[in-house]
Scaffold this active site. Structure first.
Site, PDB file in Angstrom:
ATOM      1  N   ASP A 166       6.795 -37.572  -5.876  1.00 57.74           N
ATOM      2  CA  ASP A 166       7.206 -36.193  -6.139  1.00 57.74           C
ATOM      3  C   ASP A 166       8.626 -35.929  -5.676  1.00 57.74           C
ATOM      4  OD1 ASP A 166       5.651 -34.508  -7.653  1.00 57.74           O
ATOM      5  OD2 ASP A 166       5.241 -33.128  -6.002  1.00 57.74           O
ATOM      6  N   ASP A 466      -7.276 -29.267  -1.589  1.00 61.74           N
ATOM      7  CA  ASP A 466      -8.500 -30.042  -1.410  1.00 61.74           C
ATOM      8  C   ASP A 466      -9.692 -29.118  -1.153  1.00 61.74           C
ATOM      9  OD1 ASP A 466      -7.377 -29.239   0.963  1.00 61.74           O
ATOM     10  OD2 ASP A 466      -7.536 -31.173   1.971  1.00 61.74           O
TER      11      ASP A 466
END
Length: 754
Positions: A166, A466
Site C-alpha cells: 500500500d 477485522d
C-alpha cells in the site's frame, strides 16, 4: 439472463476440493477431523463468580441509589461527587456484565491433520500479506513473512502468496523478486530435511537448531552452511535495496500487479506463486486503509488463483509452524462445520515478548481467555491476522441466501465480467491473459457505485476492519472457530515502547467506539441477527474503552472529596463497607485465578492492572474523543502503522522490565498528574488519621484507593523522581504535570463542593 444460487455450496471451488469433501464425508463418522472440549471446571467457577458478584453489585447499587436519595432530602453533603461516583460504578458494572458472556462457555479444540485426504484432494489457499510503509515496516521482515508463507506444509501448486504494497514503493517489488530467488533455495531445503522453523530469519537466529528434525549428517551440515550463506546474501541485497532513496511511500500512483516467477516454475507449479499488488492510490480518492487493500487483493486474486480459502497475515507475522494450513482445513473440511464455517482464527503470538511484558503486548486476556470463551458461542472475532477465512463468506453472502441475477451481481461486485465469472468457476489456469483485468480490479475507482466495503468484502465503516467485518459475517449466520495449538503457528513482533502501545490503543479505541455509537452497535443491531450472548461479546469489545470515564472519576473525585472533607463511601463499621470490600477483593482474585489458569506468572496481574489504568487515563480517552469528533464531522479517521523498526535502547529497557516514558506530552502529563494527586491525598489521609484515629472509619476507602493507585503507578513516580536513564520522565514533563494537577485540584474542588 445469468443467475446464481448464493448459498453455502457456491461452485467456485476446484474439482479437487469437491472430491476431498466426498472422501471426508465417507470417513467422518468414525474419524472426526476435530474435537471440541468444554472447559467444565472453568465454566463452573466462572458462573459461580458471576452469580455472587452480581449479588454484591446489586447491593452496591442499592446503597449508592439510597444514599443519593437521602442526600437529596437532607442536603447534608454536596451532591455532585456522589452522583459522579455512582456514574462510575454503573459504567464499570455495565462493562462487567458484558464481559461475563465470554466466561459463560469457554472451549478448547483438538485437530487430526493426519485424517485429511490426500494432497491432490486438498483445496487451494491464497495468502494475503499487507504492508503499508517501507520505512516503518522494513522490507527484510516483510520478505521473511512472504518466504515463510511459501514454505507452509501444503501442496506447493495449491499455494499462492499475495503481497499488498500500500506504500506503492518500487523497493518492495525489488525485495520481493529477491525473496523469490532465495525461496527457490529455502523451500527445497525445508522439504528435504523436514525443517520445522520455516521462517529463515528465525531459523538462523536460533543457530539453525531444529530439535524436531534431528538431522545431523555431514550432508545436512554442509547444505545448511550453504543455505545460510545464501540467506546472508539475500539479507545483504534486501538491506541495500532498502537503504536507497526510493524507499518511501507513494500515495499517488497507478496500480501495479506482477506475478513474480520464472518460466519453469510458472508452468509446473512446483513452487507457490507470489504476486505483488500495489493498488492505484490518488490523494483525492479515499483509500480505506487496510480494508481497502484487502479488498483489492480479494478481487485481483479472484482471477489469478481464486482459491476458496484465504490466509490473512500482517507483514510482521511470519509462519512459525508449517502445519497451520492443514490444521485449519481440519475445520473447513469437516462435513458438520464446512457449510457454515466462515473462518478459523489462530492466536497472535510474539517472538520478542520479555519475561516482564510491561505493556501487555502478549494480549494474554484476548487470546487465552476471551477468544476461547467466544469460541463456545458461535466463534470469535477476526483478530486482523492469523486467520484462514472462506472467500465465500467475504462476498457478503448469507448462509442459504436467495437467487441474485447478473444485474444485481454487477451492482454489488462491480463491472468486471471476469470477476463475476470467478464467483462460480474453479481456479483459473490461464491468468496471464487476464493480468490487464487486474489493473481494473485494483484501480481506485472500481468500487464506485458498488457494495464493496459496505456489504461485500472487508468493511470500511471503521478502522478496526477485522472486528466490524467479522461482526457482519456472523450476522449473516456464519460461524467461526478458534484454535490455539501448543506450538505457535504464527509469530510476530510486539510493540516494545509505551508510545507505540498507546498510539495503537488510541487507533483501536477510535474504531471500536465508532461502531459502538453507530446504528451497527452490537447491543442494538446484534440480538435480532445473532445470539444474545454473542451480541454481548461483540458489545463488550466495542464498549470497553468507555472505561476511561470511571477511571478518570475514580482517579480524581474520591481524592478531591477527601481533601475537602467529603465522605463518599460507607464507614468501616457499616455493613455496606463489606459489600465494597467484597466487590474489590473478589474481582482481583478472579483476575488472579484467570491469569494462573492460563499459565502466566502472578506478576502478570500487576502488569495488566497497571496497563489497564494507563490506557484508561490516556488512549481510551483520546480514542473516544476522536471517534465522537468524527461522528460530529470535526475530524477524519486516520491510520498510522505501528513502528516495526528495532530500537536497541528501547528493546533493552523492555527486556529489563523498565518503562520507557519517552512519549508525547498528551500521554504522560495526565498519568503523572493522577499520581501526584493520589500521593497528596494519601499523605493528607494519613495525617488526618494520625491526628484523629476515629476518622479512619470515614476515609478508609478513599485513603486506600489513593494508596492502590500509588502502588500501581509506582513506576511513574520512580520515572519522575529516581531514574536518570533515557527512558525517564523529564523534568519539563513533571512540571507540566504539576501545573495540570494544581488546575485539577482547583477546578475539581469547586465541582465537588456543589
Amino acid at each position: 439472463m445469468i443467475s446464481l444460487r448464493f448459498h453455502r455450496n457456491i461452485e467456485f471451488k476446484s474439482n479437487h476440493y469437491q472430491r476431498g469433501n466426498m472422501a471426508l464425508q465417507m470417513n467422518s463418522t468414525s474419524q472426526p477431523l476435530n474435537l471440541c472440549h468444554l472447559k467444565t471446571r472453568t465454566i463452573v467457577i466462572n458462573r459461580l463468580y458471576a452469580l455472587f458478584h452480581s449479588i454484591a453489585i446489586t447491593l452496591l447499587i442499592y446503597y449508592r441509589a439510597s444514599s443519593i436519595l437521602t442526600l437529596i432530602r437532607t442536603t447534608t453533603q454536596p451532591f455532585i461527587p456522589h452522583l459522579l461516583i455512582f456514574i462510575a460504578e454503573l459504567t464499570l458494572s455495565f462493562i462487567w456484565v458484558l464481559r461475563q458472556s465470554f466466561l459463560w462457555r469457554p472451549v478448547t479444540r483438538t485437530v487430526f491433520p493426519e485424517r485429511l485426504p490426500e494432497d491432490d484432494q486438498l483445496p487451494p489457499i491464497d495468502v494475503f500479506i499487507c504492508t503499508a510503509d517501507p520505512e516503518r515496516e522494513p522490507p527484510l521482515g516483510v520478505m521473511n513473512t512472504v518466504v515463510s508463507a511459501m514454505a507452509l506444509n501444503y501442496p506447493a501448486g495449491k499455494l499462492t502468496v499475495y503481497l499488498s504494497d500500500d506504500g506503492g514503493c518500487p523497493v518492495t517489488l525489488e525485495a520481493m523478486r529477491e525473496a523469490w530467488r532465495f525461496s527457490k533455495i529455502w523451500l527445497p531445503f525445508c522439504k528435504k530435511y523436514g525443517v520445522k522453523i520455516i521462517c529463515p530469519e528465525a531459523y538462523f537466529a536460533g543457530g539453525g537448531v531444529d530439535d524436531e528434525c534431528m538431522v545431523y549428517s555431514d550432508e545436512f551440515a554442509a547444505e545448511k552452511v550453504k543455505v545460510k550463506g545464501d540467506y546472508e546474501s539475500f539479507v545483504h541485497k534486501v538491506i541495500k535495496i532498502s537503504q536507497s532513496e526510493r524507499c518511501r511511500s507513494n500515495n499517488d500512483h497507478s496500480s501495479v500487479v506482477e506475478v513474480v516467477s520464472d518460466e519453469s516454475t510458472h508452468n509446473q507449479r512446483e513452487m507457490p506463486l507470489i504476486v505483488y499488488v500495489s493498488r492505484e492510490k490518488r490523494p483525492s480518492h479515499p483509500h480505506n486503509f487496510k480494508a481497502g487493500s484487502l479488498n483489492a487483493l480479494l478481487r485481483v486474486s479472484s482471477i489469478i488463483s481464486n482459491s476458496p480459502y484465504i490466509l490473512g497475515l500482517d507483514c510482521d507475522m511470519y509462519c512459525n509452524d508449517g502445519n497451520s494450513a492443514r490444521q485449519a482445513m481440519c475445520f473447513h473440511l469437516d462435513p458438520q462445520l464446512s457449510s457454515s464455517l466462515a473462518f478459523v482464527q489462530f492466536p497472535q503470538m510474539f517472538h520478542n515478548i520479555s519475561k516482564h511484558d510491561l505493556y501487555d503486548s502478549e494480549l494474554r486476556c484476548t487470546f487465552k481467555t476471551l477468544w476461547q470463551g467466544m469460541d463456545g458461542i458461535k466463534g470469535p472475532c477476526l483478530a486482523g491476522t492469523c486467520y484462514y477465512i472462506r472467500r465465500e463468506a467475504l462476498y457478503g453472502l448469507e448462509v442459504g441466501g436467495p437467487y441474485i441475477n447478473l444485474k444485481e451481481l454487477k451492482e454489488s461486485f462491480g463491472s468486471s465480467n471476469e470477476f463475476i465469472k470467478s464467483l462460480h468457476q474453479k481456479n483459473n489456469e490461464n491468468f496471464d491473459e487476464l493480468l490487464q483485468e487486474t489493473k481494473l480490479l485494483s484501480s481506485c475507482g472500481y468500487e464506485n457505485d458498488t457494495k464493496w466495503g459496505k456489504e461485500v468484502g472487508f468493511r470500511y465503516f471503521s478502522v478496526v476492519e477485522d472486528y466490524f467485518t467479522s461482526f457482519n459475517i456472523h450476522c449473516k449466520k456464519w460461524v467461526s472457530v478458534y484454535y490455539m495449538p501448543k506450538k505457535p503457528s504464527f509469530l510476530g513482533s510486539c510493540t516494545t515502547s509505551l508510545n507505540d502501545v498507546l498510539i495503537q490503543g488510541t487507533r483501536w479505541t477510535a474504531g471500536l467506539i465508532e461502531v459502538a455509537l453507530s446504528r451497527f452497535s452490537p447491543i442494538i443491531y446484534g440480538p435480532s441477527r445473532i445470539s444474545v450472548l454473542q451480541s454481548l461479546c461483540y458489545a463488550w469489545v466495542a464498549f470497553f474503552p468507555f472505561v476511561f470515564l470511571p477511571m478518570w472519576i475514580l482517579a480524581i473525585i474520591p481524592q478531591l472529596s477527601l481533601l475537602n472533607g467529603i465522605t463518599i463511601y460507607p464507614e468501616v463499621k457499616s455493613p455496606f463497607f463489606f459489600v465494597f470490600l467484597y466487590v474489590f477483593v473478589l474481582s482481583k482474585l478472579q483476575h488472579m485465578w484467570e491469569i494462573h489458569s492460563t499459565g502466566a506468572l502472578l506478576r502478570t496481574w500487576r502488569y495488566e492492572q497497571r496497563d489497564w489504568m494507563l490506557k484508561g487515563i490516556t488512549c481510551y480517552l483520546y480514542g473516544s474523543i476522536h471517534a465522537i469528533m468524527e461522528k460530529l464531522g470535526a475530524k477524519e479517521a486516520s491510520f498510522l502503522p505501528t513502528n516495526k523498526v528495532v530500537d536497541d535502547d528501547q528493546v533493552k529497557l523492555f527486556e529489563m522490565g523498565i518503562y520507557n516514558f519517552q512519549t508525547s506530552r498528551m500521554f504522560i502529563v495526565p498519568v503523572c498528574s493522577m499520581i501526584m494527586l493520589s500521593l497528596l491525598t494519601f499523605v493528607v489521609g494519613i495525617v488526618k488519621i494520625a491526628i484523629q484515629r476515629d476518622y479512619i472509619d470515614e476515609i478508609f476507602i478513599q485513603t486506600f484507593l489513593s494508596l492502590y493507585i500509588l502502588l500501581m503507578g509506582y513506576p511513574v513516580l520512580e520515572g519522575m523522581v529516581m531514574r536518570k536513564d533515557k527512558g525517564r520522565i523529564t523534568t519539563s514533563m513533571s512540571c507540566y504535570s504539576l501545573v495540570f494537577s494544581i488546575v485539577i485540584m482547583f477546578l475539581g474542588s469547586l465541582l465537588v463542593m456543589y
